[in-house]
Design a protein around this motif. Structure first.
Motif, PDB file in Angstrom:
ATOM      1  N   ILE A 181      48.713  41.410 -25.041  1.00  0.00           N
ATOM      2  CA  ILE A 181      48.027  42.243 -26.026  1.00  0.00           C
ATOM      3  C   ILE A 181      48.465  41.776 -27.394  1.00  0.00           C
ATOM      4  N   ARG A 182      47.481  41.491 -28.218  1.00  0.00           N
ATOM      5  CA  ARG A 182      47.790  41.008 -29.567  1.00  0.00           C
ATOM      6  C   ARG A 182      47.711  42.182 -30.538  1.00  0.00           C
ATOM      7  N   VAL A 183      48.719  42.300 -31.385  1.00  0.00           N
ATOM      8  CA  VAL A 183      48.688  43.352 -32.397  1.00  0.00           C
ATOM      9  C   VAL A 183      48.709  42.706 -33.780  1.00  0.00           C
ATOM     10  N   PHE A 184      48.209  43.472 -34.750  1.00  0.00           N
ATOM     11  CA  PHE A 184      48.352  43.054 -36.151  1.00  0.00           C
ATOM     12  C   PHE A 184      49.317  44.008 -36.820  1.00  0.00           C
ATOM     13  N   THR A 185      50.252  43.448 -37.572  1.00  0.00           N
ATOM     14  CA  THR A 185      51.191  44.303 -38.297  1.00  0.00           C
ATOM     15  C   THR A 185      51.479  43.727 -39.668  1.00  0.00           C
ATOM     16  N   THR A 186      51.658  44.618 -40.654  1.00  0.00           N
ATOM     17  CA  THR A 186      52.093  44.140 -41.972  1.00  0.00           C
ATOM     18  C   THR A 186      53.606  44.174 -42.067  1.00  0.00           C
ATOM     19  N   ARG A 187      54.228  44.707 -40.998  1.00  0.00           N
ATOM     20  CA  ARG A 187      55.689  44.796 -41.030  1.00  0.00           C
ATOM     21  C   ARG A 187      56.322  44.091 -39.833  1.00  0.00           C
ATOM     22  N   PRO A 188      56.086  42.777 -39.737  1.00  0.00           N
ATOM     23  CA  PRO A 188      56.700  42.059 -38.600  1.00  0.00           C
ATOM     24  C   PRO A 188      58.225  42.163 -38.631  1.00  0.00           C
ATOM     25  N   ASP A 189      58.778  42.458 -39.808  1.00  0.00           N
ATOM     26  CA  ASP A 189      60.232  42.580 -39.913  1.00  0.00           C
ATOM     27  C   ASP A 189      60.776  43.752 -39.101  1.00  0.00           C
ATOM     28  N   THR A 190      59.889  44.683 -38.707  1.00  0.00           N
ATOM     29  CA  THR A 190      60.358  45.851 -37.954  1.00  0.00           C
ATOM     30  C   THR A 190      60.136  45.694 -36.449  1.00  0.00           C
TER      31      THR A 190
END
Length: 871
Positions: A243-252
């Motif tokens: 499952i692919r997700v998009f995130t603006t906070r990959p640091d978390t």
RNA sequence: GCCGCUGUGGUGGAAUUGGUAGACACGUUGGACUUAAAAUCCAAUGAGACUUAAACUCUCGUACCGGUUCGAGUCCGGUCAGCGGUACCA
């Protein structure tokens, strides 16, 4: 006849301008610099013009007239955005064909606009419902289609049952239709879409280069909604899938303790375990039928169900539960998120509600109390595995580090997402442009250019079928078509284009309204584009202005236009509100009460008060002599409130020049401002006084007043005139029409006292007045026996030498407080010693300075003197 | 919630961009003209104190609190209010 009588003067000059085609644009002389000044063209409604229209239109008219007098070749056109719902709804009610209603309304609008004396080139009128016009709207659609920017979609759309049509995202506000405020639901239907998302980046970048109000630019940026982040793949514990997700906070990523899929996500059915099937299906069904309005209203209360499946967090190998919830939207990103409840408010709320694990991975807050979302200064913690550690890094560095690691392991990559969606471009209506599309063997196919225009068929009824079938589906003869290429039987497209289509490119058609070789003559396009000044309401901030920019860029790519952006400078005129209203409120017992602190006033009865029944104490108005507070407010003009001002009535009573002048005198163009009939009287009195400078109203003829003579102007007269010219010239350039008018008032007040008025001065004043109040200006121009066409005379130049005074008056401050004024000869005004010596002699100043220790002397030449003393 | 804009007399609004706050207009009050009214013209008009009255003078005053500066409506920080946009956008 001798007094100022606009009802006689104005029609005379309006007729003269139309008959002589005074404002016809002649582009054969391209040696002149060009100026293209554009109004947002009106929808010709049955209600006629309202006072909001002439506001922007007067502003552009002043600019147009000013530029003509300054030697510019001016393009100043008008036309009609005439497709649209009201004419169609009227047709449904009465059976009158929309074309008839539209024509009638256009004729009325034209008459009204001419009655205000706008200097449009009436030979360039465009009408979006004219087949000669929409032929090219369809032609542009074909260009979009050719470029793969138009496609059919079967996705769920915003269906508005009350309007019987679908709506674009931009037309839905808070889950309700922008027009009418009806509920909107999501429903899968076949639709045409335009791939505006392909232009998202350019639409975003190029906004920096145009001279528009910052607020509008910001709105467009927000609407495009670029966000930079990463896509990360999570593998499934029990399936061989990701499952692919998009995130603006990959640091978390280390804090991702569960995952949420949109209910519409294709993998939901695949991964849901047997014991959770029923609950998941129920939830999916509910989500599907929920209207956008319901979704919005329930936004605060998170819902969702567990699928029974688990994913593996790629950074720490932990198994995390997969939920579905409607707070994750299928249309944004990948339709799936990694939930980091410690550092995202929505995830936090959801985790609290369903008792999911919350882990802190950015320090700085207390994640058990609230999500900590600082994405600048937060420092990563608890974020390490055998290969990588983010611990100690600030958010921006942590992001970069983790993205690099993910890319090196092929687990994810940097990614950009836009909020902007493709533009839903079809409507289930009659009164719009038909698509140049046919369906053969169930496949859509574009007709070639030679079949344009595709005109609307006659139909029995304009009602949509209610099932989503547009009214055109009922026109059987029109519907069936033989494919000109293959000879096969086919069906025409029955959707029509939205109203925005015609307004996306009308500014190009004005340039060459009769050109048959394309939407615009390429030669003339190069000369006239871009639009130098575009004035209209802020309500079009995202819709029209974004769509038009998109089409323009497509046309630019296709080599049809030569500029990257269509509108160089944009100004939004502010809304005009109704007259100030004073309202007190009575309760059920009939007593006046205060509304302070009340959430709702529905149970109270409003009582309107007149201005002299109220008084102001402090910041609040009260009923005179009482402690009952009164609400003092200007409201939007609306029929139901009964505060609509009709421009026709204003013209009848005071004339078009007064209407024009008042709308400009009210305040800054961009500002929201309340109407005041008394204010109209004020400018009317000014025009009367101005007219009386030229015509003696004590005699019974309308001859030039005997005080106007061939004479050498005095120094004072020259100063008054050149002060006026300077101020008005500068103010027009800065669109500060209100202060320009006040300068004219000052001049008239001065000139009224002159015993001899030199004709040269009075000629210049008429020229300066002309852009603002052209009728009265033409009238006095003619009275002075001038043969030259006023509209094309050279704008008077000011000469600074007439502005110099003999004296300068200084304000003299002591310790920053004004203590006196010093008049001093101009020759000495720059001399610090003289000025200060004289200043200290002033009685009011000496009082404070004598005997005190002078700490400092501030002398700013021709500005101020400030003497600082020790107390 | 977030983003943007705006807060100046009884009202709409000015203010050379940090330099005499309130231009211009409305309204109000008084006066002139008129048999009268309308129209027109003239004068006064931010609030307050002092004064029998006037002049003079002084104090306060650009939403609120604080700061920078010789000097702040204007610049900076914070608060409040209003308007517009937007809202589960990961």
């Amino acid at each position: 006849m001798s007094t100022y009588n606009p009802s006689q003067i104005e029609p005379k000059w309006q007729e003269y301008w139309v008959k002589n085609k005074t404002f016809k644009t002649d582009e054969s002389d391209r040696s002149k610099p060009k100026y293209y000044v554009l109004d947002m063209f009106p929808y010709p409604s049955g209600a006629g013009l309202h006072v909001g229209h002439p506001e922007g239109y007067t502003a552009t008219d002043i600019i147009a007239r000013f530029k003509r007098m300054n030697g510019f070749n001016v393009l100043h056109p008008i036309g009609w955005d005439a497709f649209g719902l009201p004419a169609e709804q009227y047709a449904i009610k009465t059976g009158t064909h929309p074309a008839i209603t539209t024509q009638k309304n256009i004729d009325r609008f034209r008459k009204q606009l001419q009655a205000i004396g706008f200097s449009y080139d009436w030979d360039r009128e465009v009408n979006t419902t004219d087949p000669d016009y929409f032929k090219w709207t369809q032609w542009i659609f074909l260009q979009l289609h050719k470029r793969g920017l138009a496609y059919e979609s079967f996705a769920p759309v915003n269906w508005c049952p009350a309007l019987g049509t679908v709506l674009a995202n931009e037309e839905v506000i808070d889950g309700k239709s922008e027009v009418g405020g009806f509920p909107v639901i999501r429903k899968p239907m076949r639709q045409w879409m335009l791939k505006i998302t392909a232009y998202a980046e350019r639409l975003l970048q190029d906004i920096d280069g145009v001279d528009w109000p910052e607020s509008i630019k910001e709105m467009q940026r927000n609407w495009i909604g670029k966000s930079i982040g990463a896509e990360v793949d999570f593998s499934l514990a029990a399936h061989n899938a990701k499952i692919r997700v998009f995130t603006t906070r990959p640091d978390t990523l280390f804090g991702a303790t569960y995952m949420v899929l949109s209910p519409e996500h294709p993998l939901v059915d695949v991964i849901t375990t047997q014991e959770n099937k029923a609950a998941v299906q129920t939830y999916k069904d509910e989500a599907a039928t929920k209207s956008d309005l319901d979704r919005t209203e329930l936004a605060k209360n998170k819902t969702g169900v567990f699928t029974g499946a688990y994913a593996v967090n790629p950074v720490n190998g932990k198994q995390i539960p997969i939920w579905i919830a409607d707070y994750v939207l299928m249309g944004y990103g990948t339709g799936a998120i990694m939930a980091v409840p410690g550092h995202d408010e929505r995830d936090w709320e959801f985790a609290k509600k369903f008792d999911l694990e919350i882990v802190e991975v950015v320090s700085g807050g207390n994640v058990q109390e609230a999500a900590f979302t600082d994405n600048q200064n937060g420092v990563a913690v608890n974020s390490a595995n055998d290969e990588i550690s983010l611990n100690g890094l600030k958010v921006p560095q942590a992001k970069e580090t983790i993205i690099n690691w993910l890319e090196s392991k092929a687990l994810g990559q940097k990614s950009v997402n836009y909020r902007l969606r493709d533009w839903l471009f079809s409507r289930q209506r009659y009164w719009g442009e038909p698509f140049p599309i046919i369906h053969v063997d169930g496949e859509p196919k574009a007709l070639s250019e030679e079949h344009l225009p595709i005109t609307l068929p006659k139909v029995e009824s304009y009602e949509p079928t209610g099932t989503g079938e547009p009214p055109l589906a009922k026109a059987e003869d029109w519907l069936k078509i033989t494919d000109p290429e293959t000879g096969k039987e086919g069906l025409r497209e029955t959707n029509t284009m939205p109203q925005w289509a015609g307004s996306c490119w009308y500014y190009l058609r004005y340039i060459s309204p009769n050109y048959q070789g394309g939407p615009v003559d390429p030669e003339l396009e190069k000369y006239w584009m871009p639009v130098d000044l575009y004035v209209g309401g802020a309500e079009h901030a995202v819709l029209h202005l974004l769509y038009a920019r998109f089409w323009h860029k497509v046309l630019f790519d296709a080599g049809i236009v030569s500029t990257n952006e269509p509108f160089q400078k944009l100004i939004n005129q502010g809304m005009i509100l109704g007259e100030m209203e004073y309202t007190a409120f009575k309760n059920e017992a009939g007593e006046f009460v205060s509304t302070k602190g009340l959430d709702s006033i529905d149970h109270l009865t409003p009582v309107k008060l007149s201005e002299d029944e109220v008084e102001k104490k402090g910041d609040t108005f009260f009923i005179k002599g009482t402690q009952t507070p009164v609400e003092a407010k200007s409201h939007k003009m609306s029929k139901s409130r009964g505060n609509v001002i009709n421009p026709d009535d204003v013209i009848d009573q005071y004339g078009a020049d007064s209407l024009r002048l008042y709308e400009m005198f009210m305040g800054p163009l961009e500002q929201v401002k309340p109407w005041s009939m008394r204010g109209v009287e004020g400018v009317y009195r000014f025009l009367k006084r101005a007219y009386r400078l030229y015509v003696n109203d004590e005699v019974e003829t309308s001859e030039l007043d005997s005080t106007i003579k061939e004479a050498n102007p005095s120094k004072e007269q020259l100063k008054a005139l050149h002060t006026l010219i300077k101020k008005v010239t500068e103010d027009i350039t800065e669109f500060k029409f209100n202060t320009a008018i006040s300068a004219m008032m000052v001049f008239v007040n001065d000139a009224a006292k002159w015993e001899v008025k030199p004709i040269s001065v009075m000629k210049s004043f008429a020229q300066v007045l002309n852009p603002f109040a052209p009728h009265v200006a033409e009238e006095v121009w003619a009275l002075m026996g001038q043969k030259e066409e006023l509209s094309y005379t050279k704008w008077p130049a000011f000469d600074a030498k007439y502005l110099v005074d003999d004296e300068f008056t200084y304000g003299i401050q002591v310790n920053g407080k004004l203590r006196g004024e010093l008049k001093i000869a101009m020759a000495d005004a720059d001399n610090k010693d003289i000025v200060l010596t004289e200043a200290k002699k002033l009685e009011g100043v000496a009082k404070y300075v004598d005997g005190a220790e002078i700490v400092k002397e501030i002398f700013v030449p021709k500005r101020i003197v400030n003497i600082v003393v020790k107390a």
